[in-house]
Design a protein around this motif. Structure first.
Motif, PDB file in Angstrom:
ATOM      1  N   ASN A 302       0.823  -1.212   0.000  1.00  0.00           N
ATOM      2  CA  ASN A 302       0.000   0.000   0.000  1.00  0.00           C
ATOM      3  C   ASN A 302       0.856   1.261   0.000  1.00  0.00           C
ATOM      4  N   LYS A 303       1.936   1.242   0.778  1.00  0.00           N
ATOM      5  CA  LYS A 303       2.822   2.401   0.830  1.00  0.00           C
ATOM      6  C   LYS A 303       3.498   2.621  -0.514  1.00  0.00           C
ATOM      7  N   LEU A 308       3.876   5.464  -5.628  1.00  0.00           N
ATOM      8  CA  LEU A 308       3.901   5.326  -7.089  1.00  0.00           C
ATOM      9  C   LEU A 308       2.813   6.173  -7.731  1.00  0.00           C
ATOM     10  N   ALA A 309       1.607   6.149  -7.156  1.00  0.00           N
ATOM     11  CA  ALA A 309       0.501   6.944  -7.708  1.00  0.00           C
ATOM     12  C   ALA A 309       0.835   8.431  -7.676  1.00  0.00           C
ATOM     13  N   LYS A 310       1.429   8.882  -6.595  1.00  0.00           N
ATOM     14  CA  LYS A 310       1.832  10.281  -6.477  1.00  0.00           C
ATOM     15  C   LYS A 310       2.896  10.631  -7.506  1.00  0.00           C
ATOM     16  N   ASN A 338       2.154 -16.716  -2.637  1.00  0.00           N
ATOM     17  CA  ASN A 338       0.958 -15.953  -3.025  1.00  0.00           C
ATOM     18  C   ASN A 338       1.155 -14.436  -2.956  1.00  0.00           C
ATOM     19  N   ILE A 339       2.381 -13.979  -2.811  1.00  0.00           N
ATOM     20  CA  ILE A 339       2.596 -12.549  -2.673  1.00  0.00           C
ATOM     21  C   ILE A 339       2.280 -11.800  -3.965  1.00  0.00           C
ATOM     22  N   GLU A 340       2.456 -12.470  -5.105  1.00  0.00           N
ATOM     23  CA  GLU A 340       2.195 -11.759  -6.356  1.00  0.00           C
ATOM     24  C   GLU A 340       0.713 -11.415  -6.512  1.00  0.00           C
ATOM     25  N   LYS A 341      -0.184 -12.261  -5.998  1.00  0.00           N
ATOM     26  CA  LYS A 341      -1.613 -11.930  -6.062  1.00  0.00           C
ATOM     27  C   LYS A 341      -1.932 -10.737  -5.165  1.00  0.00           C
ATOM     28  N   ASP A 345      -3.528  -7.364  -6.558  1.00  0.00           N
ATOM     29  CA  ASP A 345      -4.811  -6.875  -6.046  1.00  0.00           C
ATOM     30  C   ASP A 345      -4.723  -5.428  -5.575  1.00  0.00           C
ATOM     31  N   PHE A 346      -3.635  -5.069  -4.923  1.00  0.00           N
ATOM     32  CA  PHE A 346      -3.535  -3.730  -4.340  1.00  0.00           C
ATOM     33  C   PHE A 346      -2.959  -2.699  -5.307  1.00  0.00           C
ATOM     34  N   MET A 347      -2.165  -3.141  -6.280  1.00  0.00           N
ATOM     35  CA  MET A 347      -1.580  -2.186  -7.210  1.00  0.00           C
ATOM     36  C   MET A 347      -2.354  -2.114  -8.519  1.00  0.00           C
ATOM     37  N   GLY A 348      -3.207  -3.114  -8.765  1.00  0.00           N
ATOM     38  CA  GLY A 348      -4.021  -3.098  -9.973  1.00  0.00           C
ATOM     39  C   GLY A 348      -3.213  -3.214 -11.252  1.00  0.00           C
TER      40      GLY A 348
END
Length: 438
Positions: A302-303, A308-310, A338-341, A345-348
């Motif tokens: 998330n961080k 990245l979005a900014k 399963n970290i890639e999922k 999911d969070f980075m789209g």
């Protein structure tokens, strides 16, 4: 007949890793690998030179094995500096009469840029041309064009402050003599797990390290932005240790052997582990272990996603079209199941595991399939890729005399009786490959 052997060593916060490859008539073969639990380095800062040096020494001797008859041994090193910077430079060559542009002119520009950075106490790790203008007309590759009065160029430079490598210099100064190429491990891993198409389309490489998560963004073939976040896999381990009241060693075993990065699971499974309290076995559930891992990984992703979005919002032109090749995750944290999922999911974004490709365009390493499949070794493969491609890198000078090395190190002294010149002057420092001119 004696053969050439190359040792690639990656000095991380949690592990010191190394591989040895042997060259025989232009072909390369993996002959040994080694890994040691790092000591004396915390959050990228070397705090105990003696302990870390001992670990590096252990890896070197493990790699050496039966290689004592090698004619030539070269050592290359990668290390996470925590201070990666990216800049743009403009440089102009002016001419008093018409001149055909040659590769030497491009090399001269690179050399002058590196000289400028060196005088400013900066060390260049990667240097690539972005744009050219011959007599103010834009061209893709200026070589063989005739310039009447000028060649303008824009150059992308990846660099670190000069003192970034000082701790490593100090750590190995009594161990190795010669000129040793040194690379930033995140930059090396990024090149190791992507190809030219990825870097042209736009790709984000997430290096999930022990003390930090780092992200390097490529677009139009060059590294453009670097992000980092002060939370890494060590915090996942600490969460497991705190919640389950167990040791770091046992937490690592649970993470590697049993944990799955999932918010919730219907699986009903009990997992035994060794408790710190009373030194006896207790058990946890698969669901609880998964939730512990997921919570911290989600925080990290998330961080990075927020930053990245900014960055994309503030640099719309530079990252036009976005990261079309998606996100590649590598490093020790990429081993989490399963970290890639979770990242997807969070980075789209399209996500894949970042493992190095056995790329025959540079070299092919036989017997290295397991090394290539393990994201933990991606910095080593990337470092070898950069080394063979001739990427411009700083020199790591070790000025200790051979006599001092032998006197201060009985293990080397013992080996010196069996062979000579083991740590002769090493390394071939190149100033950029021709492909950088295109």
């Amino acid at each position: 007949m004696a053969k050439k052997v190359i040792y690639a060593i990656d000095i991380g916060n949690y592990y010191v890793k190394g591989i040895a490859i042997e060259e025989n008539r232009g072909n390369f073969q993996l002959i040994s690998s080694a890994i040691e639990r790092a000591e004396g380095i915390v959050k990228g800062q070397i705090q105990d030179v003696k302990s870390l040096r001992k670990k590096i020494e252990n890896v070197i001797y493990s790699l050496e094995g039966e290689n004592s008859k090698a004619r030539e041994i070269e050592i290359i090193i990668s290390y996470a500096t925590n201070e990666l910077k990216i800049s743009r430079e403009n440089y102009t060559l002016e001419f008093t009469e018409p001149k055909e542009i040659t590769e030497m002119d491009l090399e001269k520009i690179k050399a002058n840029i590196q000289q400028k950075y060196s005088e400013s106490n900066k060390e260049v790790l990667d240097i690539k041309f972005v744009d050219f203008e011959v007599d103010e007309k834009r061209v893709k590759n200026p070589v063989a064009f005739v310039a009447n009065y000028s060649l303008n160029s824009t150059i992308n430079v990846v660099w670190v402050p000069e003192n970034s490598f000082a701790p490593i210099r100090n750590t190995i100064k009594n161990l190795i003599e010669g000129e040793i190429p040194i690379y930033d491990s995140t930059l090396a891993a990024a090149y190791g797990v992507t190809n030219t198409s990825d870097r042209n389309l736009g790709v984000g490489i997430i290096d999930l390290g022990h003390s930090k998560a780092r992200m390097l963004l490529f677009k139009d073939g060059i590294p453009k932005f670097y992000l980092d976040f002060e939370v890494g896999v060590e915090y996942v381990l600490k969460d497991i240790m705190h919640v389950l009241k167990t040791s770091e060693k046992e937490a690592l075993r649970l993470l590697e052997d049993h944990a799955v990065c999932l918010q919730d699971t219907k699986a009903v499974k009990k997992i035994d582990y060794l408790s710190l309290v009373g030194d006896h076995y207790e058990y946890t559930t698969q669901n609880l272990l998964n939730k512990i891992v997921f919570a911290r990984v989600r925080e990290i992703i998330n961080k990075l996603n927020s930053d990245l979005a900014k960055l994309e919002y503030e640099n719309t032109v530079e990252i036009a079209g976005g990261l079309q090749a998606g996100v590649v995750h590598t490093g020790g944290g990429a081993r989490i199941k399963n970290i890639e999922k979770t990242i997807s999911d969070f980075m789209g974004l399209q996500t894949r595991l970042g493992i190095a490709v056995n790329n025959s365009s540079n070299f092919y390493i036989e017997n290295a399939e397991e090394i290539y499949k393990d994201p933990l070794f991606a910095p080593l493969i990337g470092t070898i890729n950069l080394y063979f491609s001739g990427t411009n890198i700083p020199k790591l000078y070790i000025e200790e005399s051979e006599e001092n090395i032998i006197e201060n190190n009985p293990r080397i002294q013992e080996k010196q009786e069996k062979k000579s010149g083991f740590f002769a002057k090493l390394g071939r420092i190149l100033l950029g490959g021709n492909e950088d001119a295109i």
